[in-house]
Each structure stands twice: as C-alpha cells, then as structure tokens.
Design a protein around this motif. Structure first.
Motif, mmCIF file in Angstrom:
data_model
loop_
_atom_site.group_PDB
_atom_site.id
_atom_site.type_symbol
_atom_site.label_atom_id
_atom_site.label_comp_id
_atom_site.label_asym_id
_atom_site.label_seq_id
_atom_site.Cartn_x
_atom_site.Cartn_y
_atom_site.Cartn_z
ATOM 1 N N GLN A 193 0.831 -1.201 0.000
ATOM 2 C CA GLN A 193 0.000 0.000 0.000
ATOM 3 C C GLN A 193 0.869 1.256 0.000
ATOM 4 N N ASP A 194 0.426 2.294 -0.724
ATOM 5 C CA ASP A 194 1.153 3.568 -0.724
ATOM 6 C C ASP A 194 1.283 4.154 0.680
ATOM 7 N N ALA A 195 0.311 3.863 1.542
ATOM 8 C CA ALA A 195 0.348 4.393 2.902
ATOM 9 C C ALA A 195 1.582 3.918 3.663
ATOM 10 N N MET A 196 2.171 2.829 3.194
ATOM 11 C CA MET A 196 3.318 2.265 3.888
ATOM 12 C C MET A 196 4.600 3.039 3.624
ATOM 13 N N ASP A 197 4.718 3.632 2.437
ATOM 14 C CA ASP A 197 5.994 4.247 2.109
ATOM 15 C C ASP A 197 5.857 5.595 1.390
ATOM 16 N N VAL A 198 5.300 5.625 0.181
ATOM 17 C CA VAL A 198 5.325 6.886 -0.563
ATOM 18 C C VAL A 198 4.462 7.964 0.088
ATOM 19 N N ASP A 199 3.395 7.583 0.763
ATOM 20 C CA ASP A 199 2.604 8.592 1.468
ATOM 21 C C ASP A 199 3.401 9.206 2.621
ATOM 22 N N VAL A 200 4.281 8.406 3.215
ATOM 23 C CA VAL A 200 5.154 8.926 4.277
ATOM 24 C C VAL A 200 6.198 9.857 3.670
ATOM 25 N N LEU A 201 6.760 9.470 2.527
ATOM 26 C CA LEU A 201 7.711 10.338 1.838
ATOM 27 C C LEU A 201 7.078 11.688 1.502
ATOM 28 N N ALA A 202 5.818 11.657 1.098
ATOM 29 C CA ALA A 202 5.139 12.885 0.687
ATOM 30 C C ALA A 202 4.966 13.864 1.846
ATOM 31 N N TRP A 217 12.374 17.772 -3.743
ATOM 32 C CA TRP A 217 12.535 16.692 -4.713
ATOM 33 C C TRP A 217 12.919 17.231 -6.096
ATOM 34 N N SER A 218 12.278 18.293 -6.500
ATOM 35 C CA SER A 218 12.498 18.805 -7.849
ATOM 36 C C SER A 218 13.877 19.425 -8.037
ATOM 37 N N ALA A 219 14.591 19.659 -6.927
ATOM 38 C CA ALA A 219 15.948 20.209 -7.027
ATOM 39 C C ALA A 219 16.979 19.136 -7.364
ATOM 40 N N ALA A 220 16.583 17.874 -7.276
ATOM 41 C CA ALA A 220 17.506 16.776 -7.555
ATOM 42 C C ALA A 220 17.558 16.519 -9.059
ATOM 43 N N THR A 221 18.697 16.746 -9.649
ATOM 44 C CA THR A 221 18.842 16.457 -11.078
ATOM 45 C C THR A 221 19.057 14.972 -11.336
ATOM 46 N N ALA A 222 19.631 14.267 -10.339
ATOM 47 C CA ALA A 222 19.857 12.832 -10.481
ATOM 48 C C ALA A 222 19.706 12.166 -9.126
ATOM 49 N N LEU A 279 9.297 9.435 -7.522
ATOM 50 C CA LEU A 279 10.329 10.479 -7.555
ATOM 51 C C LEU A 279 10.250 11.282 -8.843
ATOM 52 N N ARG A 280 10.084 10.604 -9.966
ATOM 53 C CA ARG A 280 9.962 11.325 -11.234
ATOM 54 C C ARG A 280 8.730 12.224 -11.217
ATOM 55 N N GLY A 281 7.646 11.730 -10.617
ATOM 56 C CA GLY A 281 6.433 12.532 -10.521
ATOM 57 C C GLY A 281 6.596 13.750 -9.645
ATOM 58 N N ARG A 282 7.581 13.708 -8.753
ATOM 59 C CA ARG A 282 7.876 14.853 -7.888
ATOM 60 C C ARG A 282 8.895 15.796 -8.502
ATOM 61 N N ARG A 339 7.948 -0.191 -16.683
ATOM 62 C CA ARG A 339 7.345 1.052 -16.192
ATOM 63 C C ARG A 339 8.008 2.270 -16.814
ATOM 64 N N GLY A 340 9.297 2.211 -17.050
ATOM 65 C CA GLY A 340 9.979 3.268 -17.771
ATOM 66 C C GLY A 340 10.322 4.507 -16.978
ATOM 67 N N ALA A 341 10.348 4.419 -15.653
ATOM 68 C CA ALA A 341 10.630 5.606 -14.843
ATOM 69 C C ALA A 341 12.123 5.836 -14.627
ATOM 70 N N HIS A 342 12.937 4.808 -14.855
ATOM 71 C CA HIS A 342 14.359 4.892 -14.541
ATOM 72 C C HIS A 342 15.209 5.158 -15.773
ATOM 73 N N ARG A 343 16.284 5.915 -15.567
ATOM 74 C CA ARG A 343 17.256 6.149 -16.638
ATOM 75 C C ARG A 343 18.074 4.882 -16.886
ATOM 76 N N THR A 344 18.524 4.242 -15.810
ATOM 77 C CA THR A 344 19.239 2.972 -15.900
ATOM 78 C C THR A 344 18.730 2.049 -14.813
ATOM 79 N N LEU A 345 18.874 0.750 -15.036
ATOM 80 C CA LEU A 345 18.521 -0.256 -14.039
ATOM 81 C C LEU A 345 19.673 -1.254 -13.959
ATOM 82 N N THR A 346 20.134 -1.500 -12.731
ATOM 83 C CA THR A 346 21.298 -2.345 -12.511
ATOM 84 C C THR A 346 20.953 -3.451 -11.524
ATOM 85 N N GLU A 347 21.279 -4.689 -11.881
ATOM 86 C CA GLU A 347 21.158 -5.787 -10.935
ATOM 87 C C GLU A 347 22.398 -5.791 -10.059
#
Length: 231
Positions: A33-42, A49-54, A69-72, A93-101
């Motif tokens: 649930q979003d209430a567990m994490d992203v709602d807390v971040l918000a 958030w928008s000041a972060a270029t990377a 994060l991209r939405g912010r 989903r396409g939100a990341h510039r790169t994805l690394t295992e």
C-alpha cells in the motif's frame, strides 16, 4: 539489530530476498500500500525533490518509488535491485534512466554522482545497516540527501509478522530483521551522515480502512522515514 525470531508469531517458511521477491513479483503492487511508504515520503518537509537532477533508487523493486520520484520532479533516476524479476517490471514502467542488478552495499555506480539517494521498504531485509548507509554516502554529493523509509521496528515486533507474500502453497516469509531506531542513527552517523528530519507514521483510520484487522494496532508506529544530509 534484534533477532526477529523472538517476535515471530507466524512461523511461515522463509526464503532469501532474491527468491522471495521473484515469487512475489506478480502481485507485489496489489499487496503493498502507498500508505506504507510513498505517502510517508510525501509528508517530509526537508527534501526539495524537484531540485535533484539525479537520484539513485536503492532497492528499486518494480519501480514504484522511482516513478514517484519522477512525478515529484526528480530529473533522472537510476535503479538498483537484487532481483532480476523485479527489475524486469521496473523496466516496463519506464521511470528509470538505468537499471542495474546488484548489491546495495556495492552498486558500482559513480562516486558522488547523485543529489539524492532513496531507499524504500528494504532495510528489514538487511542483517547489517552499515554497508547500505556507507554506500549511499559514497554515491551522494556533499550536501545531498539520503531518504530511507521502512517498516517501524515497533510494528514488526508488536505484530510478530515478517515481510511475506502468498505463494502457491500458502504464505511465504522473506528473511526479516528488526533494526531499532538507534541502529539507524548509529549506522547513519558512523557513515558520515547528519540527520535532517525523521517522521514516524502510526496506524490510524486510513490504515484501518485498508486493513480492518489492523484495528488492534491502532496508534502503534507502522512506518519510519529518515532524511540524512551528507556532511
């Protein structure tokens, strides 16, 4: 760290992190649930958030946090995760510039390459918090932030419930550890971070509407978020 077995009331069969999240991937986003994490971040006030270029998304999973994060307004997000199946979902989903295992303690990403490191719902799977805090500090530029949100240790202990998912033969637990708030403070300060903000979220009406059985946990801490600034 406190031994989770002292509090475990479920006794589910337990698997390692990579095996567990590979098995959970198909219904992970229907469970968390979003209430567990992203709602807390918000609700955090220090991060701009928008000041972060990377940013680097440590334990990016299916890409939920990266998309948030991209939405912010974060300019670009690089994700790292241990589980190939989770990375495949994040890729679609396409939100990341790169994805690394890779291992969150040794990502191989560039030193001081990011304004922001984020880590969501990961720390309970780590036997030792020190390597995560040290690697995040290496990745972030001076003055940058490390934002970590996870289950509150008081909730894990009170509920006696490991991180788990419904497997084909019943519930399966993923290796769970209990890290006290003081464990986070000790690891963060030792790695060179300065605590800039902390927020604890309790089980309230929003949570009980989502999970009525949690009414017995009303008022108990369920999530904790830490905002660290690189010295």
């Amino acid at each position: 760290m406190v031994d989770f077995s002292l509090f475990d009331t479920r006794g589910y069969p337990t698997v390692d992190v990579r095996t567990g999240y590979a098995g959970w991937v198909d219904n992970y986003e229907q469970t968390v649930q979003d209430a567990m994490d992203v709602d807390v971040l918000a609700r955090l006030t220090v991060p701009d958030w928008s000041a972060a270029t990377a940013a680097v998304d440590l334990g990016c999973g299916t890409g939920r946090t990266g998309a948030w994060l991209r939405g912010r307004g974060v300019g670009a997000v690089d994700g790292v995760d241990l589980t190939p199946e989770m990375l495949a979902r994040a890729r679609t989903r396409g939100a990341h510039r790169t994805l690394t295992e890779g291992d969150l303690a040794a990502t191989g990403l560039p030193t001081a390459g990011y304004d922001l490191a984020a880590c969501s719902l990961v720390d309970e799977h780590l036997a030792d918090l020190g390597p995560l805090y040290r690697e995040a500090h290496r990745l972030v530029r001076p003055g940058g932030l490390f934002v970590l949100v996870g289950l509150h240790p008081a909730f894990i202990m009170a509920a006696g419930m490991p991180t788990h998912y419904d497997g084909p033969d019943g519930p399966v637990a993923i290796t769970t550890h209990v890290h006290l708030v003081s464990d986070h403070l000790t690891a963060g300060l030792a790695a060179g971070w300065q605590l800039a903000e902390m927020r604890e979220q309790v089980v309230g009406e929003e949570w009980i509407a989502l999970k009525p059985k949690w009414s017995r946990h009303r008022g108990q801490p369920v999530s904790a978020a830490y905002v660290w600034r690189a010295c």
